[in-house]
Design a protein around this motif. Sequence first.
Motif, short mmCIF file in Angstrom:
data_model
loop_
_atom_site.label_atom_id
_atom_site.label_comp_id
_atom_site.label_asym_id
_atom_site.label_seq_id
_atom_site.Cartn_x
_atom_site.Cartn_y
_atom_site.Cartn_z
N GLU A 3 11.25 1.79 3.12
CA GLU A 3 10.65 2.43 1.96
C GLU A 3 11.01 1.66 0.70
O GLU A 3 12.11 1.11 0.59
CB GLU A 3 11.18 3.86 1.88
N LEU A 4 10.08 1.61 -0.25
CA LEU A 4 10.37 1.03 -1.56
C LEU A 4 9.64 1.81 -2.63
O LEU A 4 8.64 2.47 -2.37
CB LEU A 4 10.02 -0.47 -1.62
N SER A 5 10.18 1.75 -3.85
CA SER A 5 9.57 2.41 -5.00
C SER A 5 9.30 1.38 -6.07
O SER A 5 10.05 0.41 -6.21
CB SER A 5 10.51 3.48 -5.56
N GLY A 6 8.27 1.61 -6.84
CA GLY A 6 7.94 0.69 -7.92
C GLY A 6 6.63 1.05 -8.57
O GLY A 6 6.15 2.18 -8.47
N THR A 7 6.04 0.05 -9.23
CA THR A 7 4.79 0.22 -9.97
C THR A 7 3.72 -0.67 -9.36
O THR A 7 3.98 -1.84 -9.08
CB THR A 7 5.01 -0.16 -11.45
N VAL A 8 2.53 -0.12 -9.19
CA VAL A 8 1.42 -0.90 -8.63
C VAL A 8 1.03 -1.96 -9.66
O VAL A 8 0.68 -1.64 -10.79
CB VAL A 8 0.21 -0.01 -8.30
N LYS A 9 1.12 -3.22 -9.26
CA LYS A 9 0.79 -4.33 -10.15
C LYS A 9 -0.65 -4.80 -9.96
O LYS A 9 -1.35 -5.10 -10.92
CB LYS A 9 1.75 -5.50 -9.90
N GLU A 10 -1.07 -4.88 -8.70
CA GLU A 10 -2.40 -5.41 -8.41
C GLU A 10 -2.93 -4.81 -7.12
O GLU A 10 -2.17 -4.51 -6.21
CB GLU A 10 -2.31 -6.94 -8.28
N ILE A 11 -4.24 -4.62 -7.07
CA ILE A 11 -4.92 -4.11 -5.89
C ILE A 11 -6.05 -5.08 -5.56
O ILE A 11 -6.89 -5.36 -6.40
CB ILE A 11 -5.48 -2.70 -6.12
N PHE A 12 -6.03 -5.60 -4.35
CA PHE A 12 -7.04 -6.58 -3.93
C PHE A 12 -8.23 -5.90 -3.26
O PHE A 12 -8.14 -4.76 -2.81
CB PHE A 12 -6.41 -7.61 -2.99
N GLU A 13 -9.33 -6.63 -3.19
CA GLU A 13 -10.54 -6.12 -2.54
C GLU A 13 -10.31 -5.95 -1.04
O GLU A 13 -9.53 -6.69 -0.43
CB GLU A 13 -11.71 -7.09 -2.76
N GLU A 14 -10.99 -5.00 -0.47
CA GLU A 14 -10.93 -4.78 0.98
C GLU A 14 -11.60 -5.93 1.71
O GLU A 14 -12.63 -6.43 1.27
CB GLU A 14 -11.62 -3.46 1.31
N LYS A 15 -11.01 -6.33 2.83
CA LYS A 15 -11.60 -7.37 3.68
C LYS A 15 -11.98 -6.73 5.01
O LYS A 15 -11.19 -6.00 5.60
CB LYS A 15 -10.59 -8.49 3.95
N THR A 16 -13.20 -7.00 5.46
CA THR A 16 -13.67 -6.52 6.75
C THR A 16 -14.05 -7.72 7.60
O THR A 16 -14.74 -8.61 7.13
CB THR A 16 -14.88 -5.57 6.59
N PHE A 17 -13.59 -7.73 8.84
CA PHE A 17 -13.84 -8.84 9.74
C PHE A 17 -14.93 -8.47 10.74
O PHE A 17 -15.25 -7.30 10.90
CB PHE A 17 -12.53 -9.22 10.45
N GLY A 18 -15.49 -9.47 11.40
CA GLY A 18 -16.59 -9.28 12.33
C GLY A 18 -16.31 -8.27 13.42
O GLY A 18 -17.21 -7.60 13.91
N SER A 19 -15.05 -8.14 13.79
CA SER A 19 -14.67 -7.20 14.84
C SER A 19 -14.68 -5.75 14.35
O SER A 19 -14.50 -4.81 15.13
CB SER A 19 -13.26 -7.53 15.34
N GLY A 20 -14.85 -5.56 13.02
CA GLY A 20 -14.82 -4.22 12.45
C GLY A 20 -13.46 -3.87 11.86
O GLY A 20 -13.29 -2.85 11.21
N PHE A 21 -12.47 -4.73 12.10
CA PHE A 21 -11.12 -4.54 11.56
C PHE A 21 -11.16 -4.72 10.05
O PHE A 21 -11.76 -5.66 9.54
CB PHE A 21 -10.18 -5.58 12.19
N ASN A 22 -10.54 -3.80 9.29
CA ASN A 22 -10.51 -3.94 7.84
C ASN A 22 -9.07 -3.82 7.33
O ASN A 22 -8.23 -3.17 7.94
CB ASN A 22 -11.44 -2.92 7.16
N VAL A 23 -8.82 -4.49 6.20
CA VAL A 23 -7.49 -4.53 5.60
C VAL A 23 -7.63 -4.58 4.08
O VAL A 23 -8.60 -5.12 3.56
CB VAL A 23 -6.70 -5.76 6.13
N ARG A 24 -6.66 -3.97 3.39
CA ARG A 24 -6.63 -4.04 1.93
C ARG A 24 -5.18 -4.20 1.49
O ARG A 24 -4.30 -3.46 1.94
CB ARG A 24 -7.23 -2.78 1.31
N GLU A 25 -4.93 -5.18 0.64
CA GLU A 25 -3.59 -5.48 0.17
C GLU A 25 -3.39 -5.00 -1.26
O GLU A 25 -4.34 -4.89 -2.03
CB GLU A 25 -3.32 -6.98 0.23
#
Length: 85
Positions: A3-25
């Motif tokens: 676990e960690l605590s802090g302040t959100v600095k940046e939110i990146f766009e969601e990435k979706t791959f051909g397999s349907g797998f999606n990720v967002r950093e």
Amino acid sequence: MYELSGTVKEIFEEKTFGSGFNVREFVVTTEADKYPQDICLQCVIEKVEMVNKLKTCEKVKVSFDLLGREYVGRYLVTLNAGKGV
């Protein structure tokens, strides 16, 4: 689970791959350390929805799993955020 605590600095766009797998950093800047750290975490599949609710400059507490793997002779680490984002 870690676990960690802090302040959100940046939110990146969601990435979706051909397999349907999606990720967002997103990046959280820690505050408890003498030298604040920018930590990049990710949410995958159905947990991407949690990132969609975040806003930059928002204070958060994030629970995450630490995942490691070897790829072409390099060792990679991923911080997979889960509940508590």
